[in-house]
Scaffold this motif. Structure first.
Motif, PDB file in Angstrom:
ATOM      1  N   ILE B  25       0.843  -1.200   0.000  1.00  0.00           N
ATOM      2  CA  ILE B  25       0.000   0.000   0.000  1.00  0.00           C
ATOM      3  C   ILE B  25       0.880   1.253   0.000  1.00  0.00           C
ATOM      4  CG2 ILE B  25      -1.678   1.317   1.373  1.00  0.00           C
ATOM      5  CD1 ILE B  25      -2.769  -1.485   2.272  1.00  0.00           C
ATOM      6  N   LEU B  26       1.951   1.231   0.808  1.00  0.00           N
ATOM      7  CA  LEU B  26       2.870   2.376   0.839  1.00  0.00           C
ATOM      8  C   LEU B  26       3.523   2.581  -0.522  1.00  0.00           C
ATOM      9  CD1 LEU B  26       4.522   1.902   4.332  1.00  0.00           C
ATOM     10  CD2 LEU B  26       3.118   3.829   3.592  1.00  0.00           C
ATOM     11  N   LEU B  27       3.875   1.470  -1.173  1.00  0.00           N
ATOM     12  CA  LEU B  27       4.480   1.546  -2.512  1.00  0.00           C
ATOM     13  C   LEU B  27       3.549   2.293  -3.464  1.00  0.00           C
ATOM     14  CD1 LEU B  27       6.976   0.174  -3.993  1.00  0.00           C
ATOM     15  CD2 LEU B  27       5.370  -1.533  -4.755  1.00  0.00           C
ATOM     16  N   VAL B  28       2.260   1.966  -3.393  1.00  0.00           N
ATOM     17  CA  VAL B  28       1.275   2.603  -4.259  1.00  0.00           C
ATOM     18  C   VAL B  28       1.137   4.089  -3.906  1.00  0.00           C
ATOM     19  CG1 VAL B  28      -1.173   2.658  -4.855  1.00  0.00           C
ATOM     20  CG2 VAL B  28       0.027   0.470  -4.723  1.00  0.00           C
ATOM     21  N   ILE B  29       1.047   4.390  -2.592  1.00  0.00           N
ATOM     22  CA  ILE B  29       0.879   5.795  -2.175  1.00  0.00           C
ATOM     23  C   ILE B  29       2.058   6.627  -2.659  1.00  0.00           C
ATOM     24  CG2 ILE B  29       0.800   7.353  -0.187  1.00  0.00           C
ATOM     25  CD1 ILE B  29      -0.769   5.165   1.290  1.00  0.00           C
ATOM     26  N   TYR B  30       3.283   6.122  -2.475  1.00  0.00           N
ATOM     27  CA  TYR B  30       4.458   6.905  -2.844  1.00  0.00           C
ATOM     28  C   TYR B  30       4.618   7.071  -4.356  1.00  0.00           C
ATOM     29  CZ  TYR B  30       6.263   7.710   1.788  1.00  0.00           C
ATOM     30  OH  TYR B  30       6.421   8.178   3.061  1.00  0.00           O
ATOM     31  N   SER B  31       3.860   6.314  -5.144  1.00  0.00           N
ATOM     32  CA  SER B  31       3.941   6.513  -6.593  1.00  0.00           C
ATOM     33  C   SER B  31       3.278   7.832  -6.987  1.00  0.00           C
ATOM     34  CB  SER B  31       3.280   5.349  -7.324  1.00  0.00           C
ATOM     35  OG  SER B  31       1.881   5.449  -7.263  1.00  0.00           O
ATOM     36  N   PHE B  32       2.442   8.374  -6.085  1.00  0.00           N
ATOM     37  CA  PHE B  32       1.776   9.650  -6.362  1.00  0.00           C
ATOM     38  C   PHE B  32       2.491  10.817  -5.686  1.00  0.00           C
ATOM     39  CE2 PHE B  32      -1.581   6.435  -6.782  1.00  0.00           C
ATOM     40  CZ  PHE B  32      -1.983   6.711  -8.072  1.00  0.00           C
ATOM     41  N   ASN B  33       3.755  10.573  -5.318  1.00  0.00           N
ATOM     42  CA  ASN B  33       4.542  11.594  -4.631  1.00  0.00           C
ATOM     43  C   ASN B  33       5.220  12.488  -5.658  1.00  0.00           C
ATOM     44  OD1 ASN B  33       6.169  13.001  -2.918  1.00  0.00           O
ATOM     45  ND2 ASN B  33       7.407  11.249  -2.280  1.00  0.00           N
ATOM     46  N   LEU B  37      12.821  12.329  -4.523  1.00  0.00           N
ATOM     47  CA  LEU B  37      13.289  11.387  -3.499  1.00  0.00           C
ATOM     48  C   LEU B  37      12.083  10.584  -3.008  1.00  0.00           C
ATOM     49  CD1 LEU B  37      15.689  13.647  -1.447  1.00  0.00           C
ATOM     50  CD2 LEU B  37      16.331  11.508  -2.575  1.00  0.00           C
ATOM     51  N   VAL B  38      12.088   9.291  -3.260  1.00  0.00           N
ATOM     52  CA  VAL B  38      10.884   8.488  -3.003  1.00  0.00           C
ATOM     53  C   VAL B  38      10.338   8.647  -1.580  1.00  0.00           C
ATOM     54  CG1 VAL B  38       9.968   6.162  -2.896  1.00  0.00           C
ATOM     55  CG2 VAL B  38      11.368   6.845  -4.817  1.00  0.00           C
ATOM     56  N   PRO B  39      11.176   8.525  -0.536  1.00  0.00           N
ATOM     57  CA  PRO B  39      10.551   8.513   0.798  1.00  0.00           C
ATOM     58  C   PRO B  39      10.199   9.893   1.340  1.00  0.00           C
ATOM     59  CG  PRO B  39      12.813   7.608   0.812  1.00  0.00           C
ATOM     60  CD  PRO B  39      12.636   8.349  -0.450  1.00  0.00           C
ATOM     61  N   VAL B  40      10.582  10.966   0.653  1.00  0.00           N
ATOM     62  CA  VAL B  40      10.280  12.302   1.156  1.00  0.00           C
ATOM     63  C   VAL B  40       9.016  12.805   0.475  1.00  0.00           C
ATOM     64  CG1 VAL B  40      11.146  14.655   1.442  1.00  0.00           C
ATOM     65  CG2 VAL B  40      12.745  12.718   1.454  1.00  0.00           C
ATOM     66  N   TRP B  41       7.997  13.093   1.268  1.00  0.00           N
ATOM     67  CA  TRP B  41       6.707  13.442   0.688  1.00  0.00           C
ATOM     68  C   TRP B  41       6.712  14.874   0.145  1.00  0.00           C
ATOM     69  CZ3 TRP B  41       3.112  10.613  -1.172  1.00  0.00           C
ATOM     70  CH2 TRP B  41       1.888  11.198  -1.517  1.00  0.00           C
ATOM     71  N   GLY B  42       6.357  15.050  -1.122  1.00  0.00           N
ATOM     72  CA  GLY B  42       6.365  16.390  -1.717  1.00  0.00           C
ATOM     73  C   GLY B  42       5.021  16.772  -2.299  1.00  0.00           C
ATOM     74  N   GLY B  43       3.965  16.161  -1.825  1.00  0.00           N
ATOM     75  CA  GLY B  43       2.629  16.476  -2.326  1.00  0.00           C
ATOM     76  C   GLY B  43       2.173  15.496  -3.396  1.00  0.00           C
ATOM     77  N   TRP B  44       0.835  15.441  -3.592  1.00  0.00           N
ATOM     78  CA  TRP B  44       0.271  14.500  -4.554  1.00  0.00           C
ATOM     79  C   TRP B  44       0.591  14.923  -5.986  1.00  0.00           C
ATOM     80  CZ3 TRP B  44      -1.948  10.036  -2.921  1.00  0.00           C
ATOM     81  CH2 TRP B  44      -2.294   9.978  -1.569  1.00  0.00           C
ATOM     82  N   SER B  45       0.866  13.957  -6.826  1.00  0.00           N
ATOM     83  CA  SER B  45       1.175  14.272  -8.217  1.00  0.00           C
ATOM     84  C   SER B  45       1.131  12.999  -9.044  1.00  0.00           C
ATOM     85  CB  SER B  45       2.564  14.902  -8.301  1.00  0.00           C
ATOM     86  OG  SER B  45       3.152  14.614  -9.538  1.00  0.00           O
ATOM     87  N   THR B  46       0.846  13.151 -10.323  1.00  0.00           N
ATOM     88  CA  THR B  46       0.901  11.984 -11.209  1.00  0.00           C
ATOM     89  C   THR B  46       2.061  12.119 -12.187  1.00  0.00           C
ATOM     90  OG1 THR B  46      -0.729  13.090 -12.583  1.00  0.00           O
ATOM     91  CG2 THR B  46      -1.556  11.367 -11.132  1.00  0.00           C
ATOM     92  N   ARG B  47       3.042  12.987 -11.827  1.00  0.00           N
ATOM     93  CA  ARG B  47       4.098  13.273 -12.800  1.00  0.00           C
ATOM     94  C   ARG B  47       4.890  12.030 -13.166  1.00  0.00           C
ATOM     95  NH1 ARG B  47       9.092  16.136  -9.452  1.00  0.00           N
ATOM     96  NH2 ARG B  47      10.324  15.897 -11.352  1.00  0.00           N
ATOM     97  N   TRP B  48       5.082  11.088 -12.235  1.00  0.00           N
ATOM     98  CA  TRP B  48       5.925   9.916 -12.524  1.00  0.00           C
ATOM     99  C   TRP B  48       5.254   8.968 -13.507  1.00  0.00           C
ATOM    100  CZ3 TRP B  48      10.430  11.353 -11.722  1.00  0.00           C
ATOM    101  CH2 TRP B  48      10.721  12.221 -10.661  1.00  0.00           C
TER     102      TRP B  48
END
Lengths: 321, 279
Positions: B25-33, B37-48
């Motif tokens: 679940i965390l893997l999925v959430i962080y895909s929208f970061n 830097l994967v573990p540092v939260w920078g707001g929701w986004s679909t850029r990746w």
């Protein structure tokens, strides 16, 4: 067997001839059904092992492929067979290999134990659930098993990294000041193996426990046995086949694991699968890589035979021969 | 009898499932970061996801992996069905023990050994008869069929033993020839098993990294090979996006397969009830 019960013929042709022709047709058809997968497996599964064994007895040579020929013909008539055991001597002399084999066995035995510790009560919990819950729980155990193995390992890289989720959480809670080093340690490898192989432990245990006769527990309780006593005297011995099958299903592949020690252990945890891969990809020493594979296979042949015995017993029991 | 779960078992089940699902679940959430830097939260986004869709090598890897997986699943299902029929319905035949061994061994064989042995096999064959000329699509497909067929066989065997033989026996008694029995009765009843076997072979092939890495040649990168080469160097947000797509895709496939199996089971239970009432 249905295949033997041929239709009874009555009429012009005597029974004997018809049934003989039918039987022949039937046996020809049967042999094709057997032969096609048999030949495939023989060619692409069994034969390759003999080639590995052959190369493990060759010498490193500057040629393509990089090993000496086992059989050489001089003038087309004189045959020389060269077999060298140098590769095995090399593996046994170099403490790096011995240490790596022992380390792999240690890591996979401890991981198997933890899988059992977590998986056993989970499997028992599923068996004790209602019919709908049971179906849903089984589905949720099987689902991760179907999703990418590589990505499940990758998920733990994000959790365990120095700036990862776990360290970030602990620091924000004020429990620690400095990140704890977890990724690229042996601890990470244990987590990775237990995480990815847990379903392999639960499913055989579940299959075994599902067949348990609940009345035995009742009888034990009626005779005054406490739940703990009943567990050790009845449940545990009766689920031994499930424990053995599940443990071997974790232990055997975990011993040769390559991806988990590489991604979660980094260079700090040496396991034999990783050594073998590197021996092969970087050093291009095929004879030694093949000898490493043969020694690993020797270590695992006995557990594999035990596993097949349990598998075979289970499937023979239902064919009713 | 008391068929309830004890509190201990319930707690173990819940924490076990949490352990299995939270990392994904965390893997999925962080895909929208938004952050690089994967573990540092920078707001929701679909850029990746955009980054992912724009990279050609990902598309190439996806198409190669899908091609291999489709062919693998089809051949493995055919071979696995034949092997399952041979093991369950043919009684004893010469070489049965060896055959059974070769069907079980790929399930537990460490991947590095299977991969290494297939590679040296392909190289030796190339020297002997000039085939396979180059490694890549063909060699990976053959390697995948070899281990997938063992998994398909397990499913087919379970289905065959679960089915019983009474319908086949009845058809034979009514005069159906063995081949007719096979096509008219055994195979249609086996179909759900073949579907789930096909799906399993398909995902196993999409999932395999180690064996494909051994038997592939230059330029032939399957999706796992591509992912592995990237994540070896650390966390990458575009891989999180890719992982999310794969996880959702697999979850949908597995759910469909489970539904098919469930329906078939129900239909058979109803058939049996009707048969019992009429008999």
């Amino acid at each position: 067997m249905s295949m033997e019960t041929l239709p009874k013929q009555s009429g012009l042709i005597p029974d004997g001839i018809v049934s003989r022709i039918l039987r022949q047709l039937q046996s020809g058809w049967r042999s094709i059904v057997i032969a096609v997968p048999f030949v495939w497996l023989f060619l692409f599964f069994l034969a390759p092992f003999f080639i590995v064994a052959k190369i493990s007895l060759a010498e490193l040579a500057i040629s393509s492929p990089p090993f000496s020929k086992m059989i050489e013909w001089t003038d087309g008539t004189i045959m020389t067979i060269r077999v060298v055991f140098d590769n095995f001597a090399y593996i046994f002399d170099d403490p790096l290999y011995a240490r790596t084999y022992i380390n792999s066995l240690k890591i996979s035995i401890i991981s198997t134990f933890f899988c059992l510790l977590i998986g056993y009560p989970m499997a028992y919990g599923i068996v004790r659930s209602g019919p709908v819950a049971k179906r849903l729980l089984l589905f949720s155990i099987i689902l991760p098993f179907w999703t990418s193995f590589l990505l499940r390992v990758y998920a733990w890289m994000g959790l365990l990294a120095d700036q990862g989720t776990i360290n970030g959480f602990l620091i924000s809670m004020g429990i620690i000041d400095e990140p704890i080093r977890m990724l690229y340690t042996e601890f990470a490898v244990y987590i990775g193996i237990v995480y990815t192989y847990l379903p392999f432990m639960i499913l055989p245990l579940y299959a075994n426990m599902e067949k348990l006769d609940a009345t035995l527990n009742e009888a034990a309780a009626d005779l005054g046995s406490g739940p703990i006593n009943t567990f050790f005297k009845i449940t545990l011995p009766l689920t031994m086949p499930g424990i053995i099958a599940g443990s071997l299903l974790v232990f055997i592949p975990a011993t040769g694991e390559y991806v988990i020690p590489d991604l979660l252990g980094g260079g700090n945890v040496q396991m034999i699968g990783r050594l073998l891969y590197n021996e092969f990809a970087r050093n291009i020493d095929w004879p030694v890589a093949c000898a490493v594979a043969i020694v690993l296979l020797m270590l695992l042949v006995l557990p594999m035979a035990i596993y097949q015995h349990y598998q075979g017993k289970a499937s023979e029991g239902v064919t009713g021969e | 009898m008391n068929n309830r779960r004890s509190r201990f078992l319930s707690i173990m089940l819940i924490s076990g499932l949490t352990f299995l699902y939270v990392p994904m679940i965390l893997l999925v959430i962080y895909s929208f970061n938004y952050s690089k830097l994967v573990p540092v939260w920078g707001g929701w986004s679909t850029r990746w996801y955009y980054v992912l869709f724009e990279s050609q090598d990902v598309w190439d890897a996806v198409s190669l992996s899908l091609k291999i997986a489709l062919i693998n699943a089809t051949f493995a299902t055919i071979l696995g069905t034949l092997a399952g029929l041979a093991m369950v319905r043919f009684g004893r035949f010469r070489g049965r023990t060896l055959f059974g061994g070769m069907l079980v061994a790929p399930l537990v064989m460490p991947e590095v050994i299977t991969g290494l042995s297939l590679l040296v096999f392909f190289i030796s064959f190339k020297q002997l008869i000039g085939w396979p000329a180059e490694r890549g699509f063909t060699t990976i497909t053959i390697a995948h069929i070899t281990f997938s067929l063992a998994y398909v066989t397990v499913i087919i065997q379970a289905r065959l033993t679960g089915m019983g033989q009474s319908l086949e026996e009845a058809a034979a008694d009514l005069g159906a020839k063995p081949f007719k029995v096979l096509t008219a009765i055994t195979l249609p009843r086996l179909a759900p098993g073949m579907v789930s076997g096909w799906l399993l072979a398909f995902t196993l092939s999409l999932d395999d990294l180690v064996i494909a890495s051994f038997v592939t040649g230059p330029g032939a990168n399957t999706l796992p090979i591509l992912i592995f080469s990237r994540i070896r160097l650390g966390l990458r947000p575009d891989i999180n996006a890719l992982a999310t797509i794969i996880i959702l895709f697999v979850a949908v496939c597995v759910a469909i397969a489970a539904l098919i199996m469930f329906r078939q089971q129900r239909r058979e239970e109803m058939d049996q009830q009707i048969a019992a009432r009429e008999g």
